[in-house]
Motif scaffolding. Structure first.
Motif, PDB file in Angstrom:
ATOM      1  N   GLY A  41      28.723  61.699  34.413  1.00  0.00           N
ATOM      2  CA  GLY A  41      29.403  62.843  33.823  1.00  0.00           C
ATOM      3  C   GLY A  41      28.567  63.476  32.724  1.00  0.00           C
ATOM      4  N   GLY A  42      29.064  64.612  32.213  1.00  0.00           N
ATOM      5  CA  GLY A  42      28.318  65.343  31.202  1.00  0.00           C
ATOM      6  C   GLY A  42      28.135  64.585  29.915  1.00  0.00           C
ATOM      7  N   GLY A  43      29.044  63.631  29.626  1.00  0.00           N
ATOM      8  CA  GLY A  43      28.930  62.882  28.395  1.00  0.00           C
ATOM      9  C   GLY A  43      27.911  61.770  28.435  1.00  0.00           C
ATOM     10  N   GLU A  44      27.560  61.297  29.647  1.00  0.00           N
ATOM     11  CA  GLU A  44      26.640  60.170  29.760  1.00  0.00           C
ATOM     12  C   GLU A  44      25.230  60.588  30.164  1.00  0.00           C
ATOM     13  N   THR A  45      25.120  61.619  30.994  1.00  0.00           N
ATOM     14  CA  THR A  45      23.812  61.979  31.542  1.00  0.00           C
ATOM     15  C   THR A  45      23.134  62.998  30.629  1.00  0.00           C
ATOM     16  N   ASN A  46      22.458  62.513  29.640  1.00  0.00           N
ATOM     17  CA  ASN A  46      21.754  63.385  28.713  1.00  0.00           C
ATOM     18  C   ASN A  46      20.658  62.570  28.051  1.00  0.00           C
ATOM     19  N   LYS A  47      19.774  63.251  27.380  1.00  0.00           N
ATOM     20  CA  LYS A  47      18.637  62.582  26.765  1.00  0.00           C
ATOM     21  C   LYS A  47      19.053  61.657  25.630  1.00  0.00           C
ATOM     22  N   MET A  48      20.216  61.920  25.063  1.00  0.00           N
ATOM     23  CA  MET A  48      20.646  61.091  23.940  1.00  0.00           C
ATOM     24  C   MET A  48      21.016  59.684  24.395  1.00  0.00           C
ATOM     25  N   LEU A  49      21.695  59.560  25.525  1.00  0.00           N
ATOM     26  CA  LEU A  49      22.210  58.269  25.964  1.00  0.00           C
ATOM     27  C   LEU A  49      21.547  57.729  27.205  1.00  0.00           C
ATOM     28  N   ASP A  50      21.156  58.577  28.154  1.00  0.00           N
ATOM     29  CA  ASP A  50      20.737  58.065  29.445  1.00  0.00           C
ATOM     30  C   ASP A  50      19.848  59.088  30.138  1.00  0.00           C
ATOM     31  N   ALA A  51      19.239  58.643  31.243  1.00  0.00           N
ATOM     32  CA  ALA A  51      18.475  59.544  32.100  1.00  0.00           C
ATOM     33  C   ALA A  51      19.367  59.950  33.266  1.00  0.00           C
ATOM     34  N   TYR A  52      19.081  61.081  33.803  1.00  0.00           N
ATOM     35  CA  TYR A  52      20.009  61.651  34.800  1.00  0.00           C
ATOM     36  C   TYR A  52      19.333  61.774  36.151  1.00  0.00           C
ATOM     37  N   ILE A  53      19.971  61.215  37.176  1.00  0.00           N
ATOM     38  CA  ILE A  53      19.506  61.377  38.549  1.00  0.00           C
ATOM     39  C   ILE A  53      20.503  62.281  39.258  1.00  0.00           C
ATOM     40  N   THR A  54      20.079  63.463  39.634  1.00  0.00           N
ATOM     41  CA  THR A  54      20.987  64.433  40.222  1.00  0.00           C
ATOM     42  C   THR A  54      21.508  63.942  41.564  1.00  0.00           C
ATOM     43  N   GLY A  55      22.730  64.363  41.889  1.00  0.00           N
ATOM     44  CA  GLY A  55      23.318  64.050  43.180  1.00  0.00           C
ATOM     45  C   GLY A  55      23.790  62.628  43.320  1.00  0.00           C
ATOM     46  N   ASN A  56      23.968  61.912  42.200  1.00  0.00           N
ATOM     47  CA  ASN A  56      24.406  60.511  42.269  1.00  0.00           C
ATOM     48  C   ASN A  56      25.544  60.250  41.288  1.00  0.00           C
ATOM     49  N   PRO A  57      26.661  60.945  41.408  1.00  0.00           N
ATOM     50  CA  PRO A  57      27.785  60.690  40.495  1.00  0.00           C
ATOM     51  C   PRO A  57      28.586  59.481  40.940  1.00  0.00           C
ATOM     52  N   GLN A  58      28.013  58.302  40.730  1.00  0.00           N
ATOM     53  CA  GLN A  58      28.675  57.087  41.197  1.00  0.00           C
ATOM     54  C   GLN A  58      29.799  56.696  40.242  1.00  0.00           C
ATOM     55  N   ALA A  59      31.039  56.892  40.698  1.00  0.00           N
ATOM     56  CA  ALA A  59      32.195  56.557  39.883  1.00  0.00           C
ATOM     57  C   ALA A  59      32.375  55.045  39.823  1.00  0.00           C
ATOM     58  N   ARG A  60      32.983  54.569  38.756  1.00  0.00           N
ATOM     59  CA  ARG A  60      33.261  53.162  38.579  1.00  0.00           C
ATOM     60  C   ARG A  60      34.748  52.950  38.856  1.00  0.00           C
ATOM     61  N   GLY A  61      35.059  52.241  39.922  1.00  0.00           N
ATOM     62  CA  GLY A  61      36.432  52.127  40.371  1.00  0.00           C
ATOM     63  C   GLY A  61      37.368  51.511  39.357  1.00  0.00           C
ATOM     64  N   ILE A  62      36.861  50.585  38.543  1.00  0.00           N
ATOM     65  CA  ILE A  62      37.726  49.896  37.581  1.00  0.00           C
ATOM     66  C   ILE A  62      38.253  50.871  36.541  1.00  0.00           C
ATOM     67  N   ILE A  63      37.355  51.637  35.925  1.00  0.00           N
ATOM     68  CA  ILE A  63      37.785  52.578  34.894  1.00  0.00           C
ATOM     69  C   ILE A  63      38.512  53.760  35.512  1.00  0.00           C
ATOM     70  N   GLU A  64      38.156  54.128  36.753  1.00  0.00           N
ATOM     71  CA  GLU A  64      38.855  55.225  37.421  1.00  0.00           C
ATOM     72  C   GLU A  64      40.309  54.839  37.684  1.00  0.00           C
ATOM     73  N   ARG A  65      40.536  53.572  38.032  1.00  0.00           N
ATOM     74  CA  ARG A  65      41.917  53.127  38.231  1.00  0.00           C
ATOM     75  C   ARG A  65      42.695  53.214  36.935  1.00  0.00           C
ATOM     76  N   LEU A  66      42.069  52.853  35.819  1.00  0.00           N
ATOM     77  CA  LEU A  66      42.727  52.953  34.521  1.00  0.00           C
ATOM     78  C   LEU A  66      43.015  54.409  34.171  1.00  0.00           C
ATOM     79  N   ASN A  67      42.042  55.287  34.460  1.00  0.00           N
ATOM     80  CA  ASN A  67      42.218  56.703  34.159  1.00  0.00           C
ATOM     81  C   ASN A  67      43.323  57.336  34.996  1.00  0.00           C
ATOM     82  N   GLY A  68      43.645  56.725  36.121  1.00  0.00           N
ATOM     83  CA  GLY A  68      44.718  57.270  36.934  1.00  0.00           C
ATOM     84  C   GLY A  68      46.098  56.868  36.469  1.00  0.00           C
ATOM     85  N   VAL A  69      46.178  55.984  35.466  1.00  0.00           N
ATOM     86  CA  VAL A  69      47.477  55.485  35.013  1.00  0.00           C
ATOM     87  C   VAL A  69      47.729  55.827  33.550  1.00  0.00           C
ATOM     88  N   MET A  70      46.878  55.309  32.654  1.00  0.00           N
ATOM     89  CA  MET A  70      47.186  55.396  31.235  1.00  0.00           C
ATOM     90  C   MET A  70      47.141  56.817  30.669  1.00  0.00           C
TER      91      MET A  70
END
Length: 325
Positions: free
Chosen positions: A234-263
């Motif tokens: 996402g835009g908050g993680e893929t930047n020079k400040m925190l991480d390097a960005y590989i385009t076309g690879n938005p690999q979601a993390r199922g564990i946190i996505e499940r949490l985001n669908g509820v809380m």
């Protein structure tokens, strides 16, 4: 091929070649000794097709040769490969008779007569892995979705070694802390992979590196520093400040996505400005018009109408949102 075929029948070939010749024949019976020249030619065709597309033919070629002669099998495989090559285009056209089949074998009547039926080809294509059938038809993140799913055994992971983070726009409107107009805030959550415990969070105006870093700061303040962090692109993680960005690879993390669908959804439903799934569509539409009218009035500095004042009363403040989180 003639030398090998004759030698296999006469038994004059080396022992290892005789064994392979019997496997190539793939037929039972004491009278069936050696291998024919036509059978060798069919296996050579199969080999060339396998070299052209190992993954596809490797799956198709698992059926026993006892149920289908290698010659016929090789022709069908060649046709299947031509069908797949025609289908492997971004246009995602449906596979049918390869357009160049008749042109390629126009001078070979036997190949034209041996053209397999469409159903026979589809039966073999359906046995392929989905990622093989979709190869070339999709790319980037869409192609990643067809890869094999991998699951980590979290019981082997110590506590506080791996954190998982993700941001989500809340399905509600709150008053902007600076200009007071209605807007959609961003909630960033960080959880520990082993325990699923929320170690840090942050509420921000937009998804950016500062919001993610603030969630990490909150987690490290109370629980220490993790060994590594999982996040999507996402835009908050893929930047020079925190991480390097590989385009076309938005690999979601199922564990946190499940949490985001509820809380976050349960949190947003506490407020009358909720506009997510489950809310009455007509009420959401009317509320959206009222929010837009209030935003325009506050932006232009106009006197608020009676309806604007009612809308402002139900609009949560920034402090109310943080307290609710």
């Amino acid at each position: 091929m003639t030398f090998i075929a004759d030698g296999s029948r006469q038994g004059t070939l080396p022992a290892r070649v005789m064994v392979v010749a019997g496997l190539a024949n793939a037929r039972k019976g004491s009278s069936r000794i050696g291998v024919s020249k036509s059978c060798l030619q069919a296996w050579l065709t199969l080999l060339s097709d396998y070299q052209a597309r190992p993954g596809a033919v490797g799956v198709i070629g698992t059926r026993s040769a006892q149920t289908q002669t290698p010659g016929r099998r090789g022709l069908i495989l060649r046709y299947v490969l031509a069908t797949l090559q025609q289908a492997e285009r971004p246009q995602r056209q449906k596979g049918g008779i390869p357009l160049d089949w008749y042109e390629t074998y126009s001078d070979q009547p036997a190949m034209l007569m041996a053209l397999p039926s469409y159903d026979a080809v589809i039966r073999l294509v359906d046995k392929l892995l989905l990622r093989e059938r979709m190869r070339g038809r999709v790319s980037g993140s869409a192609a990643k979705a067809f890869e094999v799913y991998q699951q980590r055994d979290w019981s082997q992971m110590p506590v506080n070694v791996c954190w998982i983070s993700d941001g989500k726009s809340l399905n509600l409107k709150v008053a902007h802390p600076i200009h007071g107009r209605p807007f959609t805030p961003e909630l960033t959550l960080v959880i520990d992979g082993r325990t699923r415990y929320i170690v840090g969070w942050s509420v921000s105006l937009v998804e950016n590196a500062i919001a993610v870093a603030d969630a990490y700061r909150h987690g490290m303040k109370h629980h220490g520093k993790p060994l590594f962090v999982y996040s999507d692109n996402g835009g908050g993680e893929t930047n020079k400040m925190l991480d390097a960005y590989i385009t076309g690879n938005p690999q979601a993390r199922g564990i946190i996505e499940r949490l985001n669908g509820v809380m976050p959804d349960r949190l947003a439903k506490r407020f009358l400005t909720y506009n997510g799934i489950g809310a009455d569509p007509n009420a959401v539409r009317i509320r959206g018009q009222q929010m837009l009218s209030l935003s325009n009035a506050l932006r232009d500095g106009r006197e608020l109408t009676a309806q604007n004042k009612k809308t402002l009363k139900i609009l949560p403040t920034w402090r109310q949102l943080i307290d609710a989180v």
